[in-house]
Design an enzyme around this catalytic site. Structure first.
Site, PDB file in Angstrom:
ATOM      1  N   ASP A  46      15.925   8.118 -37.075  1.00  0.00           N
ATOM      2  CA  ASP A  46      15.152   8.951 -36.159  1.00  0.00           C
ATOM      3  C   ASP A  46      14.703  10.217 -36.862  1.00  0.00           C
ATOM      4  OD1 ASP A  46      14.642   9.518 -33.007  1.00  0.00           O
ATOM      5  OD2 ASP A  46      15.193  11.370 -34.051  1.00  0.00           O
ATOM      6  N   TYR A  51      10.405  17.830 -38.154  1.00  0.00           N
ATOM      7  CA  TYR A  51      11.546  17.919 -39.059  1.00  0.00           C
ATOM      8  C   TYR A  51      11.108  18.157 -40.508  1.00  0.00           C
ATOM      9  CZ  TYR A  51      14.032  15.653 -35.169  1.00  0.00           C
ATOM     10  OH  TYR A  51      14.551  15.323 -33.938  1.00  0.00           O
ATOM     11  N   LYS A  91       8.002  11.355 -34.011  1.00  0.00           N
ATOM     12  CA  LYS A  91       7.582  12.017 -32.778  1.00  0.00           C
ATOM     13  C   LYS A  91       6.394  12.942 -33.026  1.00  0.00           C
ATOM     14  CE  LYS A  91      12.550  12.432 -31.859  1.00  0.00           C
ATOM     15  NZ  LYS A  91      13.010  12.463 -33.265  1.00  0.00           N
ATOM     16  N   HIS A 124       7.662  14.592 -28.344  1.00  0.00           N
ATOM     17  CA  HIS A 124       8.884  15.323 -28.682  1.00  0.00           C
ATOM     18  C   HIS A 124       9.387  16.184 -27.514  1.00  0.00           C
ATOM     19  CE1 HIS A 124      11.073  16.825 -32.530  1.00  0.00           C
ATOM     20  NE2 HIS A 124      11.880  16.851 -31.497  1.00  0.00           N
TER      21      HIS A 124
END
Length: 289
Positions: A46, A51, A91, A124
């Site tokens: 994930d 990120y 996401k 998200h």
């Protein structure tokens, strides 16, 4: 070597119940951690555009897909590992809400990941005050119909957000990824998921480590000769949640995955149920916009 059992999403796609989360994993570390996790038996990863480590995740996966040459942290080889064995979630971030912006964000993630398709694509955060998430989700539906994603879903959606989404959505989300751990059990939301056929996926399944010191969890760990983290992850598994703990060492990566050879008793489950205090370690979804 697939270690986690798989659950069926509402469209029949299978997902490993226990995955590997990459929140706050530096891009430089992601490649090695993903390779190590693959060696340990993880097949579900994930990540997210926010990120900043999609490229590292891609390198970690591709290193294992090189037949006969890939090896994990313990030197294990995977000559038969194929792309179809691995489940990748990413996401769309808050600054790309809206139909066209979401399609562009997806294209950017595909470049980063170097994949022909993504297994699951999520919104998200709903960013409710902006009110664009129905249009964002319409873009996800387009990607799903085009076969560029195998499943679509949402993250951090509260019951009211789901109600609004489903007024116009043609595809029921496969998952809602939410903060969920023994101190924040989200019963109302999980019940709504069950009614709608949405899988509950837990981010921060260990409460960012804060719940590990809870006396009830520690007593349970002692009784079962397990670590507190293993007890909490086993609790998630028995509730039917999908969970994506993160880990930064090979020992912890393997420890988190070793939760399928013991069971919590009904007494254990009742004791952990009583720990719910509605305590978040992250932001409330209504406040992220």
């Amino acid at each position: 070597m697939r270690t986690s059992p798989r659950l069926s999403l509402n469209n029949g796609v299978l997902i490993d119940q226990l995955g590997f989360g990459l929140y706050k994993v530096p891009a430089a570390d992601a490649e090695g951690l993903v390779a190590t996790a693959l060696a340990a038996g993880y097949r579900h990863f994930d990540t997210a555009a926010m990120y900043g480590n999609e490229t590292g995740v891609a390198r970690g996966i591709s290193s294992q897909l090189d037949a006969g040459t890939g090896s994990g942290g313990s030197g294990e080889l995977f000559p038969s590992l194929s792309r179809e064995d691995i489940f990748v979630t990413t996401k769309v971030w808050n600054d790309h809400h809206g139909y066209d912006a979401t399609l562009q964000a997806f294209d950017d993630s595909m470049v980063n990941l170097g994949l022909d398709y993504v297994d699951m694509y999520l919104i998200h955060w709903p960013c409710p005050r902006r009110g664009l998430f129905p249009e964002t989700y319409r873009a996800l539906e387009t990607l799903y119909r085009e076969g560029r994603v195998r499943a679509i879903g949402v993250s951090n959606f509260q019951p009211a957000h789901l109600d609004r989404l489903l007024q116009t959505a043609e595809v029921v989300p496969a998952v809602n990824q939410i903060e969920l751990h023994p101190w924040l059990q989200q019963d109302e939301l999980r019940h709504k998921h069950a009614e709608l056929g949405i899988r509950t996926e837990a981010w921060s399944p260990l409460g960012r480590g804060q719940v590990l010191s809870d006396p009830v969890i520690q007593a349970c760990a002692t009784e079962h000769n397990r670590t507190p983290a293993q007890v909490i992850l086993r609790w998630h598994m028995q509730l039917g949640n999908i969970a994506i703990p993160k880990a930064s060492s090979e020992a912890r990566i393997r420890e988190n995955l070793d939760v399928f050879s013991f069971e919590l008793s009904e007494r254990d489950m009742v004791a952990i149920k009583a720990l719910d205090r509605g305590q978040r370690t992250g932001s409330h979804p209504d406040n992220v916009n």
